[in-house]
Design a protein around this motif. Structure first.
Motif, PDB file in Angstrom:
ATOM      1  N   ALA A 170     -24.477  41.673   6.570  1.00  0.00           N
ATOM      2  CA  ALA A 170     -24.285  42.390   8.181  1.00  0.00           C
ATOM      3  C   ALA A 170     -24.212  41.259   9.142  1.00  0.00           C
ATOM      4  N   LEU A 171     -25.077  39.981   8.929  1.00  0.00           N
ATOM      5  CA  LEU A 171     -25.028  38.946   9.758  1.00  0.00           C
ATOM      6  C   LEU A 171     -23.430  38.289   9.656  1.00  0.00           C
ATOM      7  N   GLN A 172     -22.821  38.225   8.615  1.00  0.00           N
ATOM      8  CA  GLN A 172     -21.642  37.669   8.478  1.00  0.00           C
ATOM      9  C   GLN A 172     -20.573  38.280   9.079  1.00  0.00           C
ATOM     10  N   THR A 173     -20.602  39.914   8.741  1.00  0.00           N
ATOM     11  CA  THR A 173     -19.667  40.771   9.458  1.00  0.00           C
ATOM     12  C   THR A 173     -19.870  40.467  11.145  1.00  0.00           C
ATOM     13  N   GLY A 174     -21.109  40.545  11.569  1.00  0.00           N
ATOM     14  CA  GLY A 174     -21.287  40.491  13.112  1.00  0.00           C
ATOM     15  C   GLY A 174     -20.939  39.114  13.432  1.00  0.00           C
ATOM     16  N   VAL A 175     -21.058  38.101  12.967  1.00  0.00           N
ATOM     17  CA  VAL A 175     -20.611  36.562  13.372  1.00  0.00           C
ATOM     18  C   VAL A 175     -18.965  36.685  13.283  1.00  0.00           C
ATOM     19  N   GLU A 176     -18.369  37.091  12.225  1.00  0.00           N
ATOM     20  CA  GLU A 176     -16.891  37.342  12.229  1.00  0.00           C
ATOM     21  C   GLU A 176     -16.328  38.211  13.588  1.00  0.00           C
ATOM     22  N   PHE A 177     -16.909  39.251  13.615  1.00  0.00           N
ATOM     23  CA  PHE A 177     -16.332  40.119  14.525  1.00  0.00           C
ATOM     24  C   PHE A 177     -16.738  39.397  16.243  1.00  0.00           C
ATOM     25  N   ALA A 178     -17.602  38.812  16.221  1.00  0.00           N
ATOM     26  CA  ALA A 178     -18.029  38.002  17.582  1.00  0.00           C
ATOM     27  C   ALA A 178     -17.028  37.086  17.811  1.00  0.00           C
ATOM     28  N   LEU A 179     -16.611  36.413  16.711  1.00  0.00           N
ATOM     29  CA  LEU A 179     -15.803  35.427  17.019  1.00  0.00           C
ATOM     30  C   LEU A 179     -14.344  35.949  17.391  1.00  0.00           C
ATOM     31  N   GLU A 180     -14.042  36.989  16.729  1.00  0.00           N
ATOM     32  CA  GLU A 180     -12.686  37.620  17.149  1.00  0.00           C
ATOM     33  C   GLU A 180     -12.801  38.158  18.546  1.00  0.00           C
TER      34      GLU A 180
END
Lengths: 235, 114
Positions: free
Chosen positions: A77-87
């Motif tokens: 879930a953290l990795q999903t959030g980080v990738e989305f934040a970068l987008e």
């Protein structure tokens, strides 16, 4: 639980995104988001396939809420959030637990330290200043510190603290593969391998009845060690 | 002697089933060779158990049955270890799919809302 106030987010934090992985946090998530929104404008909640109303509760707030259709673990879930934040164009990414145990009010100071010192990552530590930590939790954490400092090759005083701030450049390189709780150790190994510039910041963990009930069991610690062992062979 | 007979009968039935599978194109040639080799070896060991005794003594183990048990345990460990690694790789794929679906779902739901 902090009282809701009308403090406006610091304009210098407009590029800062908070990522909160959440699993079955329906009881507290809305309050935790509201408290954090007083500090930071952008919050991304990743509902990790909860069985309760976490998604509905989080969706009532101004947070950006994503949902894993199946439970994949906090690391995933953290990795999903980080990738989305970068987008979304984040300049810095803060990770916080969604049970309210991390001090969101520390974010402005932490971001300032990260920027001024040109760090890649700032990591919270509950052991840098005296605070009461439940005994069994303290023993497990100290063992984890010994193990991780030995295997990761970096020296930290708290290796399983979910309060972190990453620069955009560092977040772009992050690729968490340990889906479950062992992601914390994986991140530290990554810091050492990528030779990132890091520092610890004293953070007070709010050990409430709620956060303790959501905490890891002792068996969880054994599972972390097993996950880390097998990950050594998965290349 | 009875066990050897039963095993030989089982081997024959297995051989017929395997041949049918190959004829229907359900298994590859290498898979056929592996299965055939494994069960033929097992038949040889069952019919001529003394072979394992000689092999065991040559390897410094007293009894042939001990050798079979040791080899069996080693193979099972290797298999369990490999399965665990396969499970980890599958998990990574499932997580990546879940992640992309979550982000895509958000984008679809919120397109035009900004």
């Amino acid at each position: 639980m902090t009282q809701e106030t009308n403090i406006q987010p610091d304009p210098d934090l407009s590029g800062v995104y908070v990522v909160m992985p959440a699993f079955n946090e329906g009881a507290m998530i809305a309050q935790v988001i509201e408290d954090t929104l007083n500090i930071v404008e952008h919050i991304i909640v990743v509902d990790d396939g909860s069985n309760d109303d976490t998604f509905a509760q989080a969706s009532k707030t101004k947070a950006l809420v994503l949902r894993h259709c199946v439970n994949r673990g906090q690391g995933a879930a953290l990795q999903t959030g980080v990738e989305f934040a970068l987008e979304e164009g984040a300049t810095e990414i803060v990770t916080l637990d969604s049970d309210g145990q991390h001090p969101a009010e520390l974010i402005p100071e932490a971001v300032q330290i990260l920027r001024e010192q040109g760090l890649d990552i700032l990591i919270g530590s509950r052991f840098l200043k005296p605070q009461a930590v439940p005994f069994t939790r303290k023993i497990i954490l100290k063992l984890a510190i010994l193990f991780t400092n030995f295997t990761a090759g970096i020296r930290l005083t708290d290796t399983h603290n979910g309060f972190r701030i990453l620069s955009r450049a560092a977040a772009e390189k992050l690729k968490i593969q340990q889906d479950r709780m062992s992601h914390a150790s994986e991140i530290l190994e990554w810091i050492a391998q990528a030779k990132l510039k890091y520092q610890e910041i004293p953070t007070e963990i709010k050990y409430t009845e709620y956060s303790m009930s959501k905490g890891q069991s002792n068996w969880g610690s054994v599972r972390i060690l097993l996950d880390l062992f097998f990950s050594r062979f998965d290349n | 002697m009875l066990f050897q007979l039963f095993f030989a009968l089982f081997y024959l039935i297995y051989l017929i089933a395997l041949s049918k599978k190959k004829l229907r194109g359900k298994i590859h040639f290498t898979e056929l060779l592996f299965r055939l080799g494994f069960w033929t070896l097992a038949l040889v060991v069952v019919v001529y158990p003394d072979i394992t005794v000689h092999l065991a003594q040559w390897m410094g183990i007293q009894r042939g049955v001990d050798l079979i048990v040791y080899v069996g345990i080693a193979v099972l460990f290797y298999h369990a270890f490999n399965q665990r690694l396969k499970h980890i790789r599958s998990s990574i794929t499932i997580t990546e799919l879940t992640r992309q679906m979550a982000i895509m779902e958000y984008r679809l739901t919120h397109s035009g809302k900004k």
